[in-house]
Design a protein around this motif. Structure first.
Motif, short mmCIF file in Angstrom:
data_model
loop_
_atom_site.label_atom_id
_atom_site.label_comp_id
_atom_site.label_asym_id
_atom_site.label_seq_id
_atom_site.Cartn_x
_atom_site.Cartn_y
_atom_site.Cartn_z
N TRP A 1 -48.84 86.48 -7.10
CA TRP A 1 -48.28 85.96 -8.34
C TRP A 1 -48.52 84.45 -8.45
O TRP A 1 -48.95 83.97 -9.49
CB TRP A 1 -46.77 86.25 -8.39
CG TRP A 1 -46.10 85.60 -9.55
CD1 TRP A 1 -46.06 86.04 -10.84
CD2 TRP A 1 -45.38 84.37 -9.52
NE1 TRP A 1 -45.37 85.17 -11.62
CE2 TRP A 1 -44.93 84.12 -10.83
CE3 TRP A 1 -45.07 83.45 -8.53
CZ2 TRP A 1 -44.19 83.00 -11.17
CZ3 TRP A 1 -44.33 82.33 -8.87
CH2 TRP A 1 -43.90 82.12 -10.17
N ARG A 2 -48.29 83.72 -7.38
CA ARG A 2 -48.46 82.27 -7.41
C ARG A 2 -49.93 81.89 -7.63
O ARG A 2 -50.21 80.94 -8.36
CB ARG A 2 -47.93 81.64 -6.13
CG ARG A 2 -47.88 80.12 -6.22
CD ARG A 2 -47.05 79.48 -5.14
NE ARG A 2 -45.63 79.65 -5.45
CZ ARG A 2 -44.74 80.18 -4.62
NH1 ARG A 2 -45.08 80.58 -3.43
NH2 ARG A 2 -43.48 80.29 -4.98
N SER A 3 -50.85 82.62 -7.04
CA SER A 3 -52.27 82.29 -7.24
C SER A 3 -52.69 82.55 -8.69
O SER A 3 -53.45 81.77 -9.26
CB SER A 3 -53.15 83.07 -6.28
OG SER A 3 -53.17 84.44 -6.61
N MET A 4 -52.19 83.61 -9.29
CA MET A 4 -52.51 83.88 -10.70
C MET A 4 -51.87 82.82 -11.60
O MET A 4 -52.47 82.39 -12.58
CB MET A 4 -52.04 85.27 -11.10
CG MET A 4 -52.85 86.38 -10.46
SD MET A 4 -52.51 88.02 -11.11
CE MET A 4 -50.78 88.23 -10.73
N LEU A 5 -50.64 82.41 -11.26
CA LEU A 5 -49.96 81.39 -12.04
C LEU A 5 -50.71 80.06 -11.98
O LEU A 5 -50.94 79.41 -13.01
CB LEU A 5 -48.53 81.21 -11.55
CG LEU A 5 -47.68 80.18 -12.29
CD1 LEU A 5 -47.45 80.63 -13.73
CD2 LEU A 5 -46.34 80.00 -11.58
N THR A 6 -51.12 79.64 -10.79
CA THR A 6 -51.85 78.37 -10.67
C THR A 6 -53.21 78.45 -11.37
O THR A 6 -53.67 77.46 -11.95
CB THR A 6 -52.06 77.95 -9.20
OG1 THR A 6 -52.72 78.99 -8.50
CG2 THR A 6 -50.74 77.63 -8.54
N ASP A 7 -53.83 79.63 -11.38
CA ASP A 7 -55.09 79.80 -12.09
C ASP A 7 -54.89 79.59 -13.59
O ASP A 7 -55.66 78.89 -14.24
CB ASP A 7 -55.67 81.18 -11.80
CG ASP A 7 -57.05 81.36 -12.37
OD1 ASP A 7 -57.90 80.46 -12.16
OD2 ASP A 7 -57.29 82.40 -13.02
N GLN A 8 -53.84 80.19 -14.14
CA GLN A 8 -53.56 80.03 -15.57
C GLN A 8 -53.15 78.60 -15.91
O GLN A 8 -53.53 78.06 -16.94
CB GLN A 8 -52.49 81.02 -16.02
CG GLN A 8 -52.96 82.46 -16.04
CD GLN A 8 -54.20 82.65 -16.89
OE1 GLN A 8 -54.27 82.21 -18.03
NE2 GLN A 8 -55.22 83.28 -16.31
#
Length: 126
Positions: free
Chosen positions: A83-90
């Motif tokens: 979740w955190r990796s997808m959030l930082t990507d966005q």
């Protein structure tokens, strides 16, 4: 610190384009280069420069959040990292799209100047 945003051209703009600015001053070198490069190349260079800045920001945001454990909507579960990796990507894509920290402006300028110089070189097949 950050260079001014590059004025983008669109079909609704008059034939006379706005003067691009750099560090609060007119950037005549970029304005001249933009006349030598097609709108398609300009669009591709803008997208590439934003993608480059998004990758940089993603790396920076990932480092900033690497020490955080057990917070967020998933608590301390295996899904937290995903979740955190997808959030930082966005976050990084959003930041880059809205102007970022100025890296994309300089990358865009460099790409356009290189393309204009390539067009001006005699005997160049491109």
């Amino acid at each position: 610190m950050q260079s001014s945003r590059i004025n983008s051209t669109s079909s609704s703009m008059p034939a006379k384009a706005l003067m691009p600015m750099r560090y609060g001053r007119p950037d005549h070198q970029l304005a001249d280069a933009l006349t030598k490069v097609s709108p398609q190349v300009q669009t591709k260079a803008k997208a590439s420069s934003q993608d480059f800045e998004a990758v940089f920001l993603n790396s920076m945001f990932s480092q900033m959040t690497s020490g955080i454990k057990g917070e967020g909507p998933f608590g301390d579960t295996p899904g937290t990292g995903v979740w955190r990796s997808m959030l930082t990507d966005q976050y990084s894509k959003s930041f880059a799209k809205t102007g970022g920290v100025g890296i994309s402006n300089e990358v865009y300028r460099t790409l356009i100047l290189q393309q204009a110089n390539r067009k001006a070189t005699p005997g160049n097949p491109t």
